[in-house]
Motif scaffolding. Structure first.
Motif, short mmCIF file in Angstrom:
data_model
loop_
_atom_site.label_atom_id
_atom_site.label_comp_id
_atom_site.label_asym_id
_atom_site.label_seq_id
_atom_site.Cartn_x
_atom_site.Cartn_y
_atom_site.Cartn_z
N ASN A 322 0.83 -1.21 0.00
CA ASN A 322 0.00 0.00 0.00
C ASN A 322 0.86 1.26 0.00
O ASN A 322 0.54 2.24 -0.68
N ALA A 323 1.96 1.22 0.75
CA ALA A 323 2.86 2.38 0.79
C ALA A 323 3.50 2.60 -0.57
O ALA A 323 3.68 3.74 -1.01
N SER A 324 3.83 1.50 -1.26
CA SER A 324 4.43 1.62 -2.58
C SER A 324 3.45 2.23 -3.58
O SER A 324 3.81 3.12 -4.36
N LYS A 325 2.20 1.76 -3.55
CA LYS A 325 1.20 2.31 -4.45
C LYS A 325 0.96 3.79 -4.19
O LYS A 325 0.86 4.60 -5.11
N SER A 326 0.89 4.15 -2.90
CA SER A 326 0.67 5.55 -2.54
C SER A 326 1.85 6.42 -2.96
O SER A 326 1.68 7.53 -3.46
N ASN A 327 3.05 5.88 -2.80
CA ASN A 327 4.24 6.66 -3.14
C ASN A 327 4.36 6.88 -4.65
O ASN A 327 4.81 7.93 -5.10
N ALA A 375 9.53 -2.48 -1.15
CA ALA A 375 10.41 -1.83 -0.17
C ALA A 375 11.32 -0.82 -0.84
O ALA A 375 11.48 0.31 -0.36
N ARG A 376 11.92 -1.19 -1.96
CA ARG A 376 12.82 -0.27 -2.66
C ARG A 376 12.08 0.99 -3.11
O ARG A 376 12.64 2.10 -3.06
N SER A 377 10.84 0.84 -3.52
CA SER A 377 10.10 1.97 -4.09
C SER A 377 9.78 3.05 -3.06
O SER A 377 9.49 4.19 -3.44
#
Length: 464
Positions: A322-327, A375-377
């Motif tokens: 979810n954090a990756s999509k938001s970022n 994680a990288r994103s």
């Protein structure tokens, strides 16, 4: 249940059987015997060993649960069948027998054990696989359980929605050589899960609240306060030492008035999170799956949520996704400036939940390529992913490193020197120079890190 006399003639992977029988020397008491066959099928002739349960630890999960037996077996390399012998577990309430004291009369304990070995020799041999008698009557190896705990008191037993049963305990441990003379006794507070009882999930230093003489005072009668300045769990100082790789980047942020950001996957007691927020001035986000574990961290381990430390309850992989999509949606502003959702470091401290496979970290699902890409994103341009690793075997470790290399540009390793853990550090961009030598001494963040941690951890970082 009646035991078939032939059932022990051959190994049966992961078979676990326990039974009790009258004590040969004490007519009103019983002994409990447990037999566990290794899940690993050995090609050579089987190796069998016996271990006696230390008096007073009969109810400890290490000795009273199948998962504890599995860990003892994995700690005994090459053993294909482990036989445990101890006093029958007493009937207990939640509060009784919660205090353990190591026997002070070791000679008497060894003498009693030797008598039992002689008396129970025929029984032990009856529990050996038939193939062990190919060249005559085998010897019966006796293993000893050794740890550093002098005494312990259980503070609370809990049940978490995801982790199951766990406990919080205060322990007194043997003092390390070289400690100052005024520190006559050394104490820790620990968090342990029943599913993996030999693995200490969290450990922090506790010190007596009053500076009075402790001669003869039992641990349950001492009032303690927490000491969060020192990371005592063996792999946490190396994890924190990994920050030296991006010390320059962190220092730049501090000099411009910004706190560096850390994401901690797996909170446990929160020792690492508290250290980062309180002593290294990070803004810390933690992800913990179990609300009961978070309550315990706050009540017993000094974890305090505030404007610089926040905990999210939920699954770690879902959080990263979810954090990756938001970022990705908000990665750039109108001039391509990165938003503040990115982290300088992601620290992962998750273990496997199945003792049958041995103690392992991280869970296999957490090193899948899509998880590592997520994680990288959400890492910054100079960000790093730091992971506590307990490899199940050489193949597991090599596969893990290959997956890291497929996603990240640079890879490092820090040995913990406890024979179990490694800290693996993966960086978003290549790191040009290591934090060694005098040229980095003017770096204020690095200087602070070296004051708080042993410089040996920073100096032992190796590119792999």
């Amino acid at each position: 249940m009646a035991l078939d006399q032939h059932m022990f003639e051959a190994l049966s992977p992961s078979r676990f059987i326990s039974f009790s029988f009258p004590h040969p020397f004490h007519s009103h008491s019983s002994l409990r015997l447990a037999v566990l066959d290794s899940p690993i099928q050995f090609t050579d002739s089987p190796s069998v060993a016996v271990m006696f349960v230390p008096f007073g630890l009969e109810t400890d999960w290490i000795f009273s649960t199948e998962s504890g037996h599995h860990q003892l077996l994995y700690d005994s390399p090459g053993i294909s069948r482990l036989i445990l012998v101890g006093n029958q577990e007493p009937m207990i309430t939640d509060d009784s027998l919660s205090v353990y004291n190591r026997s002070s009369d070791e000679d008497s304990a060894k003498s009693s054990e030797s008598r039992l070995v002689v008396s129970l020799q025929p029984l032990f041999l009856a529990l050996f696989p038939k193939s062990c008698f190919k060249y005559g009557i085998p010897e019966v190896p006796i293993l000893s359980f050794v740890d550093d705990v002098i005494c312990r008191v259980v503070l609370e037993r809990c049940i978490g929605s995801s982790v199951g049963e766990f406990l919080i305990e205060n322990v007194e441990i043997e003092r390390e050589s070289g400690k100052e003379m005024f520190e006559t006794r050394e104490f820790r507070r620990r968090l342990r899960f029943k599913r993996m009882p030999n693995l200490i999930q969290t450990e922090i230093r506790i010190i007596p609240a009053a500076s009075l003489s402790l001669d003869g005072v039992e641990i349950q009668n001492i009032e303690f306060k927490l000491d969060t300045r020192v990371l005592v769990h063996p792999y946490l100082p190396p994890m924190a030492a990994s920050l030296s790789l991006i010390a320059s980047s962190i220092d730049e942020q501090i000099q411009t008035g910004h706190r560096p950001k850390a994401l901690c996957i797996g909170v446990g007691g929160g020792a690492l999170l508290t250290f980062l927020a309180t002593h290294l001035d990070f803004k810390v986000e933690g992800v913990e799956l179990d609300m009961e574990v978070l309550r315990v961290a706050q009540q017993y381990f000094g974890l305090v949520e505030n404007e610089f430390l926040h905990i999210s309850i939920g699954d770690a992989t879902e959080f990263l996704e979810n954090a990756s999509k938001s970022n990705k949606k908000h990665k750039c502003g109108s001039f391509g400036v990165h938003m503040s959702s990115e982290y300088d470091v992601i620290m992962v401290d998750l273990d496997s939940s199945d003792a049958r496979n041995g103690i392992g970290a991280p869970p296999l699902g957490f090193v899948e390529r899509d998880v590592l890409l997520s994680a990288r994103s959400i890492l910054s341009e100079h960000g790093i992913l730091v992971m506590n690793v307990i490899p199940l075997d050489k193949l597991f470790f090599e596969t893990l490193l290959d997956k890291f290399r497929s996603v990240f540009d640079d890879l490092f390793r820090i040995d913990v020197d406890n024979g179990e853990n490694f800290v693996v550090v993966a960086s978003v961009c290549p790191i040009r120079s290591f934090p060694h030598g005098t040229k980095n001494k003017m770096n204020s963040f690095l200087s602070r890190l070296r004051v708080l941690l042993s410089g040996a951890y920073m100096d032992s970082i190796k590119r792999i």
